[in-house]
Design a protein around this motif. Structure first.
Motif, PDB file in Angstrom:
ATOM      1  N   LEU A 241       0.829  -1.203   0.000  1.00 42.77           N
ATOM      2  CA  LEU A 241       0.000   0.000   0.000  1.00 42.77           C
ATOM      3  C   LEU A 241       0.863   1.253   0.000  1.00 42.77           C
ATOM      4  O   LEU A 241       0.579   2.214  -0.734  1.00 42.77           O
ATOM      5  CB  LEU A 241      -0.938  -0.023   1.209  1.00 42.77           C
ATOM      6  N   ALA A 242       1.931   1.252   0.773  1.00 39.97           N
ATOM      7  CA  ALA A 242       2.830   2.405   0.807  1.00 39.97           C
ATOM      8  C   ALA A 242       3.445   2.686  -0.557  1.00 39.97           C
ATOM      9  O   ALA A 242       3.703   3.838  -0.917  1.00 39.97           O
ATOM     10  CB  ALA A 242       3.936   2.180   1.832  1.00 39.97           C
ATOM     11  N   GLY A 243       3.681   1.638  -1.336  1.00 43.24           N
ATOM     12  CA  GLY A 243       4.299   1.799  -2.650  1.00 43.24           C
ATOM     13  C   GLY A 243       3.335   2.150  -3.759  1.00 43.24           C
ATOM     14  O   GLY A 243       3.754   2.345  -4.898  1.00 43.24           O
ATOM     15  N   GLY A 244       2.041   2.216  -3.455  1.00 46.34           N
ATOM     16  CA  GLY A 244       1.054   2.593  -4.465  1.00 46.34           C
ATOM     17  C   GLY A 244       0.249   1.436  -5.010  1.00 46.34           C
ATOM     18  O   GLY A 244      -0.532   1.616  -5.949  1.00 46.34           O
TER      19      GLY A 244
ATOM     20  N   ASN B 109       8.415   8.432  -5.793  1.00 46.70           N
ATOM     21  CA  ASN B 109       8.133   9.523  -4.844  1.00 46.70           C
ATOM     22  C   ASN B 109       6.672   9.512  -4.402  1.00 46.70           C
ATOM     23  O   ASN B 109       5.949  10.500  -4.519  1.00 46.70           O
ATOM     24  CB  ASN B 109       8.478  10.878  -5.477  1.00 46.70           C
ATOM     25  N   VAL B 110       6.226   8.392  -3.869  1.00 45.22           N
ATOM     26  CA  VAL B 110       4.828   8.258  -3.447  1.00 45.22           C
ATOM     27  C   VAL B 110       4.643   8.948  -2.099  1.00 45.22           C
ATOM     28  O   VAL B 110       5.380   8.688  -1.144  1.00 45.22           O
ATOM     29  CB  VAL B 110       4.436   6.773  -3.338  1.00 45.22           C
ATOM     30  N   GLU B 111       3.632   9.814  -2.014  1.00 46.43           N
ATOM     31  CA  GLU B 111       3.340  10.488  -0.749  1.00 46.43           C
ATOM     32  C   GLU B 111       1.990  10.093  -0.180  1.00 46.43           C
ATOM     33  O   GLU B 111       1.844   9.940   1.031  1.00 46.43           O
ATOM     34  CB  GLU B 111       3.410  12.002  -0.940  1.00 46.43           C
ATOM     35  N   LEU B 112       0.993   9.954  -1.032  1.00 48.31           N
ATOM     36  CA  LEU B 112      -0.349   9.571  -0.596  1.00 48.31           C
ATOM     37  C   LEU B 112      -0.873   8.473  -1.491  1.00 48.31           C
ATOM     38  O   LEU B 112      -0.642   8.498  -2.712  1.00 48.31           O
ATOM     39  CB  LEU B 112      -1.314  10.756  -0.684  1.00 48.31           C
ATOM     40  N   VAL B 113      -1.574   7.515  -0.903  1.00 45.65           N
ATOM     41  CA  VAL B 113      -2.210   6.463  -1.683  1.00 45.65           C
ATOM     42  C   VAL B 113      -3.682   6.417  -1.273  1.00 45.65           C
ATOM     43  O   VAL B 113      -4.002   6.164  -0.107  1.00 45.65           O
ATOM     44  CB  VAL B 113      -1.550   5.096  -1.438  1.00 45.65           C
ATOM     45  N   PHE B 114      -4.557   6.698  -2.221  1.00 45.20           N
ATOM     46  CA  PHE B 114      -5.993   6.617  -1.969  1.00 45.20           C
ATOM     47  C   PHE B 114      -6.489   5.222  -2.345  1.00 45.20           C
ATOM     48  O   PHE B 114      -6.228   4.739  -3.445  1.00 45.20           O
ATOM     49  CB  PHE B 114      -6.751   7.662  -2.795  1.00 45.20           C
ATOM     50  N   LYS B 115      -7.185   4.601  -1.418  1.00 43.76           N
ATOM     51  CA  LYS B 115      -7.853   3.332  -1.689  1.00 43.76           C
ATOM     52  C   LYS B 115      -9.307   3.497  -1.279  1.00 43.76           C
ATOM     53  O   LYS B 115      -9.603   3.815  -0.122  1.00 43.76           O
ATOM     54  CB  LYS B 115      -7.209   2.176  -0.915  1.00 43.76           C
TER      55      LYS B 115
ATOM     56  N   GLY C 179     -11.096   5.944  -1.866  1.00 43.52           N
ATOM     57  CA  GLY C 179     -11.316   7.321  -1.463  1.00 43.52           C
ATOM     58  C   GLY C 179     -10.670   7.736  -0.162  1.00 43.52           C
ATOM     59  O   GLY C 179     -10.752   8.901   0.223  1.00 43.52           O
ATOM     60  N   VAL C 180     -10.025   6.820   0.540  1.00 45.14           N
ATOM     61  CA  VAL C 180      -9.332   7.130   1.785  1.00 45.14           C
ATOM     62  C   VAL C 180      -7.843   7.288   1.485  1.00 45.14           C
ATOM     63  O   VAL C 180      -7.231   6.415   0.860  1.00 45.14           O
ATOM     64  CB  VAL C 180      -9.557   6.029   2.844  1.00 45.14           C
ATOM     65  N   GLY C 181      -7.250   8.392   1.938  1.00 41.25           N
ATOM     66  CA  GLY C 181      -5.860   8.683   1.628  1.00 41.25           C
ATOM     67  C   GLY C 181      -4.910   8.215   2.713  1.00 41.25           C
ATOM     68  O   GLY C 181      -4.977   8.683   3.859  1.00 41.25           O
ATOM     69  N   TYR C 182      -4.015   7.292   2.370  1.00 45.96           N
ATOM     70  CA  TYR C 182      -3.055   6.724   3.319  1.00 45.96           C
ATOM     71  C   TYR C 182      -1.703   7.398   3.162  1.00 45.96           C
ATOM     72  O   TYR C 182      -1.244   7.666   2.046  1.00 45.96           O
ATOM     73  CB  TYR C 182      -2.915   5.219   3.092  1.00 45.96           C
ATOM     74  N   ASP C 183      -1.045   7.643   4.277  1.00 42.03           N
ATOM     75  CA  ASP C 183       0.262   8.276   4.319  1.00 42.03           C
ATOM     76  C   ASP C 183       1.335   7.221   4.054  1.00 42.03           C
ATOM     77  O   ASP C 183       1.559   6.324   4.872  1.00 42.03           O
ATOM     78  CB  ASP C 183       0.465   8.915   5.692  1.00 42.03           C
TER      79      ASP C 183
END
Length: 486
Positions: free
Chosen positions: A134-137, A459-465, A467-471
């Motif tokens: 998830l952190a990686g997109g 350079n991933v900063e936010l990942v939305f799954k 509609g929720v944005g994960y740091d």
């Protein structure tokens, strides 16, 4: 980063999430940076995943976990809305990882001479791997062969229920392996009927795909394919005993590892037996424009067989200090995994020299993948992150995209292969895989412009799954020093 953080500080947990989004547990909420009923990504560059040119200064509006608007950016100040000013950022679809795992290859007592004790083990990474993906997109992943299948099914359930962080998971059943195997934890099929029973048992328990492995026979593979297709389930394979052409004609849906493990030209290849070369000879001797390659591509396309590119796990073939060392990757590894990483990068002097030119083989694999796409084939992407080949979840998915560009695909084509193509294969392209109105808000916010500089995909900063944005950084911090341990 300054603009993004400033805006997020104002709108953190602004409004409760949409009704259909599961209530997030105390284990998940610390990683959430944006959880609002409506989110607007303003002034962002959109790479929509279809291969279309990037669109600058766009707005992407998210409501109820869906994309509701994609249009030219304007200043937005609607009350009750989380507004993110994303000048200098790009948004791409969530990565659909098509060769991912939830385990790690462990070699007991590995030393600098590449010696280790038996048996080779594959401990489960149920804690660290989902967070790294998830952190990686990666917002959707296929396990592509499982060892602890009940753990994977229960993990999927808990992620879907909001109890644990991680991507959506297509759970692949236990490996469909023949009577012999490198791995002590794999089932060993004894007959076609055994293959049918294994497929039916795990399909009844909720797995949604299967993977055949290196020593399966053609009869066992055919029985497994037929049983899976009766349930509406697809079968892929990392093969050796069965050639690519044979598998395509038997009805397989996908083949793993690009063209690195096709054995059809290997000398001394016997029916239903893995060859000594395990495909390297065929790779060396199958040039993209050769009659053999064209005939294989025709067979694969005719039978609608996808190919999954897994270039990161083979990058070490290329030599010259590859793959590159990335500090974030080392930080994620356990001490033992980090030690194994450096051991396996250094070929001991006592080891015999490789029989074939590794750099040539790697380039040949890339060229065949590009030629397959030119012939009309569906190419998928996944890194095979098991620790073997210096590949770690999430980071490996990013590296796969970079290596597709090195292979000759444009950045936009590579992103499409890693997003929309996977969704098409899974039959979920109406819901995920591209940035379009009505689709799930599975999105990756990246600092920079990967449509021009593909390394910016790191350079991933936010990942939305949904509609929720994960740091991304908080997820990485939570598993620091854990991958390879649990």
């Amino acid at each position: 980063m300054r603009n993004l953080n400033a805006v997020l500080a104002l709108f953190f947990f602004l409004l409760p999430a949409a009704a259909q989004t599961p209530e997030l547990s105390k284990s998940v909420k610390p990683f959430v940076r944006v959880d609002a009923a409506k989110v607007v990504l303003t002034h962002v560059r959109v790479v929509d995943g279809t291969g279309a040119p990037a669109a600058d200064d766009e707005n992407v509006v998210i409501e109820a976990g869906k994309i509701v608007t994609v249009g030219k950016g304007v200043d937005v100040a609607a009350p009750g809305t989380a507004v993110l000013d994303l000048h200098g950022y790009t948004v791409i679809p969530g990565i659909v990882g098509m060769h991912n795992h939830l385990f790690y290859i462990a070699r007991p007592n590995l030393n600098s001479q590449w010696k280790h004790d038996d048996p080779l083990l594959v401990p489960q990474m149920t804690f660290s791997a989902p967070r790294l993906y998830l952190a990686g997109g990666v917002t959707t992943m296929r396990t592509t062969g499982s060892v602890e299948t009940y753990a994977d099914l229960n993990l999927k359930r808990d992620i879907d229920a909001g109890k644990l962080p991680g991507p959506h998971i297509d759970v692949t059943g236990p490996y469909l392996e023949g009577s012999e195997s490198y791995f002590i934890q794999m089932p060993h099929l004894t007959s076609p009927e055994d293959a049918r029973q294994l497929v039916d048992y795990w399909a009844d328990r909720g797995v949604t795909s299967f993977k055949a492995y290196m020593n399966i026979t053609r009869a066992e593979l055919k029985a497994a394919i037929d049983a899976a297709h009766k349930r509406g389930i697809k079968v892929t394979g990392h093969l050796c005993s069965v050639t690519y052409k044979e598998a395509a004609e038997l009805g397989i849906d996908d083949l793993e590892h690009g063209f690195f493990v096709n054995t059809q030209l290997d000398p001394g290849k016997k029916p239903d037996v893995c060859s000594d070369s395990a495909g390297e000879y065929t790779l060396e001797h199958m040039e993209p424009g050769s009659p053999e390659a064209k005939d294989l591509f025709d067979t694969l396309v005719k039978h609608h067989v996808a190919i999954t590119s897994t270039l990161p796990v083979f990058e070490g073939y290329a030599g010259d200090g590859r793959p590159p060392i990335r500090q974030q990757v080392l930080d994620a590894m356990s001490p033992d995994a980090r030690e194994a990483f450096f051991y396996l990068r250094q070929r001991p002097a006592s080891r015999p020299a490789p029989k074939m030119d590794g750099a040539m083989l790697f380039k040949r694999g890339q060229d065949l993948e590009r030629a397959f796409v030119a012939a009309g084939g569906l190419l998928l992407a996944g890194p095979d992150p098991t620790g073997d080949g210096d590949v770690v979840p999430g980071f490996g998915d990013q590296r796969e995209i970079e290596l597709l560009v090195e292979a000759g695909f444009s950045p936009l084509e590579a992103i499409k292969i890693a997003t929309l193509n996977g969704a098409v294969y899974l039959g979920r392209d109406k819901q995920i895989g591209s940035i379009e109105v009505g689709k799930n808000a599975d999105l990756v916010v990246i600092k920079g412009d990967p449509s021009r500089k593909i390394s910016d995909v790191e350079n991933v900063e936010l990942v939305f799954k949904d509609g929720v944005g994960y740091d991304s950084q908080k997820l990485l911090d939570s598993v620091k020093g854990r991958y390879g341990e649990y």
